[in-house]
Design an enzyme around this catalytic site. Structure first.
Site, PDB file in Angstrom:
ATOM      1  N   GLU A  12       0.834  -1.199   0.000  1.00  6.21           N
ATOM      2  CA  GLU A  12       0.000   0.000   0.000  1.00  6.21           C
ATOM      3  C   GLU A  12       0.875   1.257   0.000  1.00  6.21           C
ATOM      4  O   GLU A  12       1.848   1.347   0.754  1.00  6.21           O
ATOM      5  CB  GLU A  12      -0.904  -0.010   1.237  1.00  6.21           C
ATOM      6  CG  GLU A  12      -1.873   1.157   1.309  1.00  6.21           C
ATOM      7  CD  GLU A  12      -2.771   1.081   2.537  1.00  6.21           C
ATOM      8  OE1 GLU A  12      -3.759   1.832   2.591  1.00  6.21           O
ATOM      9  OE2 GLU A  12      -2.488   0.252   3.435  1.00  6.21           O
ATOM     10  N   LYS A  83      -9.843   2.635  -2.158  1.00  6.31           N
ATOM     11  CA  LYS A  83     -10.052   1.966  -0.865  1.00  6.31           C
ATOM     12  C   LYS A  83     -11.323   2.481  -0.192  1.00  6.31           C
ATOM     13  O   LYS A  83     -11.492   3.684   0.001  1.00  6.31           O
ATOM     14  CB  LYS A  83      -8.837   2.219   0.018  1.00  6.31           C
ATOM     15  CG  LYS A  83      -8.851   1.487   1.356  1.00  6.31           C
ATOM     16  CD  LYS A  83      -7.545   1.758   2.095  1.00  6.31           C
ATOM     17  CE  LYS A  83      -7.474   1.007   3.416  1.00  6.31           C
ATOM     18  NZ  LYS A  83      -6.194   1.271   4.124  1.00  6.31           N
ATOM     19  N   CYS A 116      -5.653  -3.353   1.992  1.00  5.06           N
ATOM     20  CA  CYS A 116      -5.355  -3.412   3.427  1.00  5.06           C
ATOM     21  C   CYS A 116      -6.566  -3.686   4.335  1.00  5.06           C
ATOM     22  O   CYS A 116      -7.072  -4.792   4.402  1.00  5.06           O
ATOM     23  CB  CYS A 116      -4.632  -2.133   3.824  1.00  5.06           C
ATOM     24  SG  CYS A 116      -3.781  -2.235   5.425  1.00  5.06           S
TER      25      CYS A 116
END
Length: 257
Positions: A12, A83, A116
């Site tokens: 990330e 995200k 993540c």
């Protein structure tokens, strides 16, 4: 490249660092996708080496910043995912993603993207898998969480969540995390590539191990993985008479693997 890789997953925010001290700093490191220099560099590398790359960077869109995973290949830019679940101080800099959970067709197979903290939300991997993904690629910045950080084997909870998501969706999942400390953030390591049965292919990287993981797999094999035996098919066994097949999600259509 000497190992013959054709799909590469990076951590990330791999090109900028994870921890920002101010919004000004975050904006200074952000760039548009796909026209910014980082994605163009990934495109150039992908074309030169005939590979697919999943990278992650801070995306600038007007006055909004997104924590964005990008898929490029020999043909150039393929798509992006913003995200949707933001961790801790990410909420001070980034806007939650607004592109849903896209799955991209490639010559390798169908590739889905998450980032993540998303893996803590089982709906995310389920929705990507329901749209026919053969593999889910997850750039991660798994940071230290409340202790204990690892079990006796040196494995963190994020790695177990990844294996669980791969198992219950019968889909390959590839994660790439960092190690060490950056400013105020310590990273868990434990990168892994999970098979459709949930177990790691090869091994889980150690908590402090700076390494590259490889797996020799045909990702489209995931399309037969949900059939466990004569009477159990994971997708057919879902009780879609009791709950919506796509959990109310309207950003894509179910596609059988």
């Amino acid at each position: 490249m000497a190992e013959g890789a054709n799909l590469i997953v990076l951590p990330e925010l791999a090109t900028t660092g994870y921890t920002f001290f101010s919004r000004e700093e975050a904006f200074a490191h952000a760039e548009p996708v796909p026209t910014g220099p980082t994605v163009r560099a990934w495109e150039h590398f992908a074309r030169a080496h005939g590979v697919y790359i999943v990278g992650c960077l801070p995306e600038l869109d007007g006055w909004k910043l997104y924590d964005t995973a990008v898929l490029v290949g020999p043909e150039g830019f393929i798509g992006k995912y913003r995200k949707t679940h933001l961790w801790n101080e990410e909420k001070l800099f980034f806007t939650p993603g607004d592109l849903g959970y896209p799955v991209f067709e490639t010559r390798l197979g169908r590739i889905g993207l998450l980032v993540c903290w998303d893996i803590w939300f089982p709906e995310t991997a389920r929705l990507v898998a329901q749209q026919g993904a053969d593999i889910i690629c997850i750039p991660t910045g798994w940071v230290w969480t409340p202790p204990p950080l690892y079990d006796a084997s040196g494995t963190c909870m994020a790695a177990y969540l990844t294996m669980t998501a791969a198992h219950v969706n019968n889909v390959f999942i590839a994660t790439a995390d960092r190690i060490g400390v950056e400013r105020t953030s310590g990273f868990m390591g434990n990168s892994l590539i999970a098979g459709t049965n949930g177990w790691p292919i090869g091994r889980i990287a150690g908590p402090d191990e700076d390494t590259i993981l490889y797996a020799d797999i045909d990702v489209v094999q995931s399309r037969t993985a949900p059939i466990w035996n004569q009477l159990n098919d994971l997708h057919r066994d879902r009780r879609v008479d009791l709950y919506d097949q796509m959990l109310g999600y309207r950003g894509g259509s179910p596609l059988p693997r």
